[in-house]
Write a protein that holds these residues in place. Structure first.
Motif, mmCIF file in Angstrom:
data_model
loop_
_atom_site.group_PDB
_atom_site.id
_atom_site.type_symbol
_atom_site.label_atom_id
_atom_site.label_comp_id
_atom_site.label_asym_id
_atom_site.label_seq_id
_atom_site.Cartn_x
_atom_site.Cartn_y
_atom_site.Cartn_z
ATOM 1 N N MET A 145 0.834 -1.205 0.000
ATOM 2 C CA MET A 145 0.000 0.000 0.000
ATOM 3 C C MET A 145 0.877 1.268 0.000
ATOM 4 O O MET A 145 0.631 2.205 -0.733
ATOM 5 C CB MET A 145 -0.915 -0.014 1.220
ATOM 6 C CG MET A 145 -1.924 1.118 1.228
ATOM 7 S SD MET A 145 -2.844 1.166 2.778
ATOM 8 C CE MET A 145 -4.366 0.379 2.299
ATOM 9 N N GLU A 146 1.954 1.238 0.798
ATOM 10 C CA GLU A 146 2.809 2.411 0.919
ATOM 11 C C GLU A 146 3.436 2.830 -0.403
ATOM 12 O O GLU A 146 3.716 3.978 -0.624
ATOM 13 C CB GLU A 146 3.937 2.154 1.925
ATOM 14 C CG GLU A 146 3.513 2.219 3.374
ATOM 15 C CD GLU A 146 2.620 1.080 3.770
ATOM 16 O OE1 GLU A 146 2.645 0.052 3.073
ATOM 17 O OE2 GLU A 146 1.877 1.214 4.749
ATOM 18 N N LYS A 147 3.640 1.855 -1.294
ATOM 19 C CA LYS A 147 4.339 2.149 -2.546
ATOM 20 C C LYS A 147 3.542 3.076 -3.443
ATOM 21 O O LYS A 147 4.084 3.729 -4.309
ATOM 22 C CB LYS A 147 4.650 0.832 -3.275
ATOM 23 C CG LYS A 147 5.805 0.076 -2.632
ATOM 24 C CD LYS A 147 7.006 0.058 -3.548
ATOM 25 C CE LYS A 147 8.264 -0.079 -2.751
ATOM 26 N NZ LYS A 147 9.231 -0.975 -3.312
ATOM 27 N N LYS A 152 9.006 0.075 10.331
ATOM 28 C CA LYS A 152 9.322 -1.272 9.855
ATOM 29 C C LYS A 152 8.970 -1.404 8.364
ATOM 30 O O LYS A 152 9.755 -1.910 7.565
ATOM 31 C CB LYS A 152 8.507 -2.282 10.675
ATOM 32 C CG LYS A 152 9.198 -3.605 10.864
ATOM 33 C CD LYS A 152 8.504 -4.387 11.957
ATOM 34 C CE LYS A 152 8.316 -5.819 11.507
ATOM 35 N NZ LYS A 152 7.382 -6.551 12.340
ATOM 36 N N LYS A 153 7.794 -0.894 8.012
ATOM 37 C CA LYS A 153 7.354 -0.985 6.610
ATOM 38 C C LYS A 153 8.258 -0.162 5.695
ATOM 39 O O LYS A 153 8.609 -0.583 4.605
ATOM 40 C CB LYS A 153 5.919 -0.484 6.476
ATOM 41 C CG LYS A 153 4.896 -1.500 6.904
ATOM 42 C CD LYS A 153 3.508 -1.000 6.559
ATOM 43 C CE LYS A 153 2.452 -1.879 7.213
ATOM 44 N NZ LYS A 153 1.121 -1.260 7.193
ATOM 45 N N LEU A 154 8.620 1.031 6.158
ATOM 46 C CA LEU A 154 9.455 1.903 5.317
ATOM 47 C C LEU A 154 10.851 1.319 5.138
ATOM 48 O O LEU A 154 11.453 1.437 4.069
ATOM 49 C CB LEU A 154 9.543 3.313 5.917
ATOM 50 C CG LEU A 154 8.243 4.119 5.930
ATOM 51 C CD1 LEU A 154 8.470 5.484 6.553
ATOM 52 C CD2 LEU A 154 7.670 4.291 4.527
ATOM 53 N N ILE A 155 11.344 0.673 6.168
ATOM 54 C CA ILE A 155 12.675 0.056 6.056
ATOM 55 C C ILE A 155 12.588 -1.176 5.153
ATOM 56 O O ILE A 155 13.429 -1.367 4.269
ATOM 57 C CB ILE A 155 13.256 -0.256 7.458
ATOM 58 C CG1 ILE A 155 13.665 1.076 8.123
ATOM 59 C CG2 ILE A 155 14.471 -1.193 7.365
ATOM 60 C CD1 ILE A 155 14.268 0.986 9.494
ATOM 61 N N ALA A 156 11.534 -1.952 5.331
ATOM 62 C CA ALA A 156 11.379 -3.179 4.518
ATOM 63 C C ALA A 156 11.233 -2.860 3.033
ATOM 64 O O ALA A 156 11.614 -3.659 2.177
ATOM 65 C CB ALA A 156 10.171 -3.962 5.007
#
Ligand SMILES: Cc1ncc(C[n+]2csc(CCOP(=O)(O)OP(=O)(O)O)c2C)c(N)n1
Ligand SMILES: [Mg+2]
Length: 321
Positions: free
Chosen positions: A1-3, A273-277
Motif C-alpha cells: 500500500m505504501e508504494k 518497519k514498513k518503510l525500512i522493509a
C-alpha cells in the motif's frame, strides 16, 4: 500500500508522527518534573490519525480539536515554539498563554483553539462548514473528537445538520476505547461508532487508526467528497492511547493484555518497519530525523522559557464572554 504514495510523502508522514511523539514524550517529563504548569492529556499512540488526516488539508481548511489535541495542532501546522510557549503559559504562546494544553490552536494555520468540552467542537466545525458553503468557498472543516464524545447530544444534532445541508465537514472519531476510565463497551452497545452515520444518511467508515497510510486514504476520499459538495463522512479510527487519560492516571482500570496487544500496533514502529522493509527509509536516516526533532524541541523549550508571562492588565483582552 505504501508504494502507491510518493516516498517523500511517506517519509514526511513518518517524520510528523515522530515529531508529535517526541514532543509529547518531552512535555510529559517537563510536567512530571514540575517544570511545566497545568495539566495535560497526551495522545501517544494516536499520531497516525492527526497526521493522516491533516496531510490532506490546506492552511485554509479548519480543524477543531479536543482536550487531547497537541498532535492535531502540530499536524495542522501550529508552530512548535508557539505550542510549547502556550504549554508554559507564556504570552508568545499560540493562545497568548491563556489557553494552555486543552485549548491549543492557531487560526492563522487553520486550527480553531481546541474545545475541551467533550463533543463541543463537533457543532462548531459544522457551523464553520456552513459558513464555507454559504460563502461558496472551496474549504472544508474537520472535527476531531473521541469515542466518548459520540455519546453526546451535540454529536448527533451536529451530524444530522451537516448531513441535511450536505456541508463540507468531516467527522473524525478517534476511538481509543476509553472515555476517561470508562471502557467503551460499558457505554454503548454498538461495535462500530461509524454505524451511527447511517442514522443520518451519510457514509460511515471504519479505519485502522494506527495505520497512517490507511487513515490518509480514507480521509482523502471523505475530503474529496466534501469538497465536491456531496456532504459529510463519519470516519471512525480504531486506536489506543499508550498513556492514561491524563498525566496523573496510573491506568489501574486497564487490562494489561489489552495494553500489550495495542502496544504491538503502535503506529510509529509499525510505519518504520514498513518503510525500512520497502527501502524507503534507512535506520540511519530515521536516526537523523529523530536528532533533528530533538533539536527542534530543545529550541522550542528555550524559546518558551525565555518568553514573558502574560501581563495582568491583559487578562481581559481577547475574552468575549
Ligand atoms: C461535556 C463534558 N463532560 C465531561 C467532561 C470531563 N471529561 C474530560 S475528557 C473526558 C473523556 C472524554 O472521552 P473521549 O471523548 O473518548 O476522549 P478521550 O479522552 O478518550 O480522547 C471527560 C468525561 C468534559 N470535559 N466535558
Ligand atoms: Mg476515548
Amino acid at each position: 500500500m505504501e508504494k502507491r504514495l510518493p516516498r517523500e510523502k511517506l517519509i514526511e508522514m513518518y517524520r510528523k508522527m515522530l515529531r508529535i511523539r517526541h514532543f509529547e514524550d518531552r512535555i510529559y517529563r517537563l510536567f512530571l518534573s514540575g517544570t511545566m504548569p497545568g495539566t495535560i492529556h497526551l495522545s501517544q499512540g494516536q499520531e497516525a490519525i492527526a497526521v493522516g488526516v491533516c496531510a490532506n488539508l490546506s492552511k485554509d481548511d479548519i480543524i477543531t480539536g479536543t482536550h487531547r489535541s497537541h498532535g492535531e495542532a502540530l499536524a495542522k501546522g501550529v508552530s512548535m515554539k508557539s505550542l510549547m510557549a502556550e504549554l508554559f503559559a507564556r504570552s508568545n504562546g499560540c493562545c497568548k498563554g491563556k489557553g494552555g494544553s486543552m485549548h491549543v490552536g492557531d487560526i492563522d494555520v487553520g486550527m480553531l483553539p481546541a474545545i475541551a468540552i467533550v463533543g463541543g467542537g463537533i457543532p462548531v466545525a459544522t457551523g464553520i462548514a456552513l459558513a464555507f458553503k454559504m460563502k461558496r468557498l472551496d474549504r472544508v472543516a474537520v472535527s476531531f473528537f473521541g469515542d466518548g464524545a459520540s455519546n453526546e447530544g451535540a454529536f448527533h444534532e451536529a451530524i444530522n445538520m451537516g448531513a441535511i445541508w450536505d456541508l463540507p465537514v468531516i467527522y473524525v472519531c478517534e476511538n481509543n476505547l476509553y472515555g476517561a476510565s470508562t471502557h467503551v463497551s460499558k457505554v454503548m452497545k454498538l461495535k462500530d461508532i461509524a454505524n451511527r452515520a447511517f442514522s443520518y444518511g451519510i457514509p460511515g467508515v471504519v479505519v485502522d487508526g494506527n495505520d497512517v497510510v490507511a487513515v490518509y486514504e480514507v480521509a482523502r476520499k471523505a475530503i474529496d467528497r466534501a469538497r465536491k459538495g456531496e456532504g459529510p463522512t463519519l470516519i471512525e479510527c480504531k486506536t489506543y492511547h499508550i498513556g492514561g487519560h491524563s498525566r496523573s492516571d496510573p491506568r489501574q482500570y486497564r487490562d494489561k493484555e489489552e495494553e500489550k496487544r495495542w502496544l504491538a500496533k503502535d503506529p510509529i514502529p509499525r510505519m518504520k518497519k514498513k518503510l525500512i522493509a520497502t527501502n524507503i527509509l534507512s535506520s540511519e536516516k530515521s536516526e537523523n530525523i529523530e536528532a533533528a526533532i530533538e533539536k527542534e524541541i530543545d529550541e522550542a523549550i528555550k524559546f518558551a522559557q525565555s518568553s514573558p508571562s502574560p501581563k495582568p492588565e491583559d487578562a481581559l483582552r481577547d475574552v468575549f464572554a
